[in-house]
Design a protein around this motif. Structure first.
Motif, PDB file in Angstrom:
ATOM      1  N   PRO A 125      29.834  34.883  49.175  1.00  0.00           N
ATOM      2  CA  PRO A 125      28.644  35.725  49.038  1.00  0.00           C
ATOM      3  C   PRO A 125      28.962  37.158  48.623  1.00  0.00           C
ATOM      4  O   PRO A 125      28.210  37.768  47.854  1.00  0.00           O
ATOM      5  N   GLY A 126      30.073  37.696  49.137  1.00  0.00           N
ATOM      6  CA  GLY A 126      30.451  39.052  48.760  1.00  0.00           C
ATOM      7  C   GLY A 126      30.770  39.169  47.282  1.00  0.00           C
ATOM      8  O   GLY A 126      30.357  40.131  46.618  1.00  0.00           O
ATOM      9  N   ASN A 127      31.498  38.191  46.741  1.00  0.00           N
ATOM     10  CA  ASN A 127      31.812  38.200  45.314  1.00  0.00           C
ATOM     11  C   ASN A 127      30.555  38.048  44.469  1.00  0.00           C
ATOM     12  O   ASN A 127      30.380  38.736  43.459  1.00  0.00           O
ATOM     13  N   VAL A 128      29.671  37.144  44.880  1.00  0.00           N
ATOM     14  CA  VAL A 128      28.443  36.920  44.117  1.00  0.00           C
ATOM     15  C   VAL A 128      27.585  38.181  44.117  1.00  0.00           C
ATOM     16  O   VAL A 128      27.100  38.627  43.078  1.00  0.00           O
ATOM     17  N   GLY A 129      27.409  38.790  45.274  1.00  0.00           N
ATOM     18  CA  GLY A 129      26.609  40.008  45.347  1.00  0.00           C
ATOM     19  C   GLY A 129      27.191  41.143  44.530  1.00  0.00           C
ATOM     20  O   GLY A 129      26.463  41.865  43.835  1.00  0.00           O
ATOM     21  N   THR A 130      28.513  41.297  44.588  1.00  0.00           N
ATOM     22  CA  THR A 130      29.173  42.345  43.809  1.00  0.00           C
ATOM     23  C   THR A 130      28.981  42.125  42.315  1.00  0.00           C
ATOM     24  O   THR A 130      28.723  43.069  41.555  1.00  0.00           O
ATOM     25  N   LEU A 131      29.079  40.876  41.876  1.00  0.00           N
ATOM     26  CA  LEU A 131      28.898  40.572  40.456  1.00  0.00           C
ATOM     27  C   LEU A 131      27.460  40.826  40.004  1.00  0.00           C
ATOM     28  O   LEU A 131      27.230  41.317  38.891  1.00  0.00           O
ATOM     29  N   LEU A 132      26.502  40.522  40.850  1.00  0.00           N
ATOM     30  CA  LEU A 132      25.103  40.811  40.506  1.00  0.00           C
ATOM     31  C   LEU A 132      24.895  42.319  40.377  1.00  0.00           C
ATOM     32  O   LEU A 132      24.202  42.788  39.475  1.00  0.00           O
ATOM     33  N   ARG A 133      25.502  43.060  41.289  1.00  0.00           N
ATOM     34  CA  ARG A 133      25.363  44.526  41.253  1.00  0.00           C
ATOM     35  C   ARG A 133      25.999  45.099  39.990  1.00  0.00           C
ATOM     36  O   ARG A 133      25.427  45.981  39.342  1.00  0.00           O
ATOM     37  N   SER A 134      27.177  44.590  39.630  1.00  0.00           N
ATOM     38  CA  SER A 134      27.837  45.051  38.404  1.00  0.00           C
ATOM     39  C   SER A 134      27.028  44.673  37.171  1.00  0.00           C
ATOM     40  O   SER A 134      26.911  45.457  36.231  1.00  0.00           O
ATOM     41  N   ALA A 135      26.471  43.459  37.173  1.00  0.00           N
ATOM     42  CA  ALA A 135      25.660  43.020  36.030  1.00  0.00           C
ATOM     43  C   ALA A 135      24.450  43.925  35.852  1.00  0.00           C
ATOM     44  O   ALA A 135      24.129  44.352  34.735  1.00  0.00           O
ATOM     45  N   ALA A 136      23.755  44.217  36.949  1.00  0.00           N
ATOM     46  CA  ALA A 136      22.582  45.084  36.866  1.00  0.00           C
ATOM     47  C   ALA A 136      22.969  46.467  36.355  1.00  0.00           C
ATOM     48  O   ALA A 136      22.269  47.055  35.531  1.00  0.00           O
ATOM     49  N   ALA A 137      24.101  46.985  36.834  1.00  0.00           N
ATOM     50  CA  ALA A 137      24.555  48.307  36.394  1.00  0.00           C
ATOM     51  C   ALA A 137      24.927  48.311  34.920  1.00  0.00           C
ATOM     52  O   ALA A 137      24.776  49.327  34.226  1.00  0.00           O
ATOM     53  N   ALA A 138      25.435  47.181  34.425  1.00  0.00           N
ATOM     54  CA  ALA A 138      25.831  47.068  33.022  1.00  0.00           C
ATOM     55  C   ALA A 138      24.663  46.663  32.119  1.00  0.00           C
ATOM     56  O   ALA A 138      24.851  46.422  30.929  1.00  0.00           O
ATOM     57  N   ASN A 139      23.475  46.563  32.705  1.00  0.00           N
ATOM     58  CA  ASN A 139      22.244  46.219  31.976  1.00  0.00           C
ATOM     59  C   ASN A 139      22.237  44.769  31.494  1.00  0.00           C
ATOM     60  O   ASN A 139      21.606  44.444  30.479  1.00  0.00           O
ATOM     61  N   VAL A 140      22.932  43.904  32.217  1.00  0.00           N
ATOM     62  CA  VAL A 140      22.837  42.466  31.971  1.00  0.00           C
ATOM     63  C   VAL A 140      21.752  41.934  32.897  1.00  0.00           C
ATOM     64  O   VAL A 140      21.896  41.961  34.116  1.00  0.00           O
ATOM     65  N   LYS A 141      20.663  41.460  32.329  1.00  0.00           N
ATOM     66  CA  LYS A 141      19.492  41.096  33.125  1.00  0.00           C
ATOM     67  C   LYS A 141      19.398  39.608  33.456  1.00  0.00           C
ATOM     68  O   LYS A 141      18.639  39.212  34.333  1.00  0.00           O
ATOM     69  N   VAL A 157      24.223  37.632  50.437  1.00  0.00           N
ATOM     70  CA  VAL A 157      24.331  37.975  49.016  1.00  0.00           C
ATOM     71  C   VAL A 157      23.415  39.158  48.678  1.00  0.00           C
ATOM     72  O   VAL A 157      23.780  40.042  47.895  1.00  0.00           O
ATOM     73  N   LEU A 158      22.250  39.203  49.302  1.00  0.00           N
ATOM     74  CA  LEU A 158      21.346  40.339  49.090  1.00  0.00           C
ATOM     75  C   LEU A 158      22.001  41.641  49.522  1.00  0.00           C
ATOM     76  O   LEU A 158      21.914  42.661  48.832  1.00  0.00           O
ATOM     77  N   ARG A 159      22.676  41.618  50.675  1.00  0.00           N
ATOM     78  CA  ARG A 159      23.335  42.835  51.150  1.00  0.00           C
ATOM     79  C   ARG A 159      24.464  43.238  50.223  1.00  0.00           C
ATOM     80  O   ARG A 159      24.615  44.412  49.875  1.00  0.00           O
ATOM     81  N   ALA A 160      25.290  42.261  49.810  1.00  0.00           N
ATOM     82  CA  ALA A 160      26.423  42.575  48.935  1.00  0.00           C
ATOM     83  C   ALA A 160      25.950  43.096  47.582  1.00  0.00           C
ATOM     84  O   ALA A 160      26.598  43.946  46.971  1.00  0.00           O
ATOM     85  N   GLY A 161      24.809  42.586  47.113  1.00  0.00           N
ATOM     86  CA  GLY A 161      24.273  43.021  45.828  1.00  0.00           C
ATOM     87  C   GLY A 161      23.445  44.280  45.917  1.00  0.00           C
ATOM     88  O   GLY A 161      23.014  44.815  44.884  1.00  0.00           O
TER      89      GLY A 161
END
Length: 258
Positions: A125-141, A157-161
């Protein structure tokens, strides 16, 4: 705004809250999840979405963050004891705030022409949340997940993201064999065992990134149907954490487009 005091852990509202926190199948059945902490609740409310219900303690009600939430939420607030909150919470010492929300539904289909992040059996879950956060920051929707990926709307996952899900178009339980052949843009997969460098790629146009399982890496199907690239590691480590590797790829794409 109404407030109700709940004292028993056997209360139906508390049982429902606990099951949403702990059980993925229960979340799927009821199409609801739990936001824990004021940051996630405020981020959710800022997207003009509603909370179904809010659980907190009497002491926390006077905190400025809870007051901000109350300004935007006009529904029912359930007041529970400090001991019951600690029993329910997965954060440990934090401001008491648990909110039930309806998991968003969307009618869109996968867009085969836009930047996309595909998670293939990424289970932590931590990896998934981190990747979602990075994607959003990189403007990958657009996010696509295969069956084995940690549930995107689970509390962990919500917390990690940090609420990245709120701005993303997410597809779960996807079958790569039904998707990859149809993409109209380049598809890349990370593999530490391939010699072609990430930094040799032209990432100035929309593309797809596939990130594989923490232990086994990318699936054979992904390696066969996508262009495998490696991140140079002059320090000699065997591999990088998948969330770090994915973030490097996404922000190399951003760098090239600046």
């Amino acid at each position: 705004m109404s407030m109700t005091f709940l004292a028993s852990k056997d209360n139906a509202k508390i049982k429902h809250l606990r099951a949403l926190i702990e059980q993925n199948q229960y979340r799927k059945k009821h199409q609801q999840t739990v936001l824990e902490g004021t940051h996630l609740c405020l981020a959710w409310l800022q997207t003009h979405k509603n909370l179904v219900s809010l659980f907190t303690t009497e002491a926390a009600l006077e905190h400025p963050d809870l007051e901000k939430i109350q300004e935007q939420y006009q529904g029912q607030i359930f007041i529970i004891s400090e001991s019951l909150y600690k029993d329910l919470s997965t954060l440990g010492t934090s401001l008491a705030c648990l909110a039930i929300i309806d998991i968003p539904k969307h009618a869109q289909t996968v867009d085969l022409t836009v930047d996309t992040l595909i998670l293939d059996d990424v289970q932590d879950p931590g990896n998934v949340g981190t990747l979602l956060r990075s994607a959003a920051a990189a403007n990958v929707k657009q996010i696509i997940c295969t069956k084995g990926v940690a549930a995107l709307w689970s509390p962990r996952v919500l917390r990690a993201g940090m609420g990245a899900q709120f701005s993303l178009l997410c597809f779960e339980n996807a079958d790569l064999s039904l998707l990859l052949p149809d993409f109209k843009i380049p598809v890349y997969v990370t593999s530490s065992h391939r010699s072609e460098s990430l930094y040799a790629q032209n990432l100035s146009k929309p593309c797809v990134w596939i990130l594989g399982n923490e232990g086994q890496g990318a699936s054979e199907y992904a390696l066969t149907h996508a262009k495998a690239v490696a991140i140079p590691q002059p320090g000699g480590q065997e591999s990088l954490n998948v969330a770090i590797a994915g973030s490097i790829c996404l922000f190399e794409m951003v760098r090239q487009r600046q």
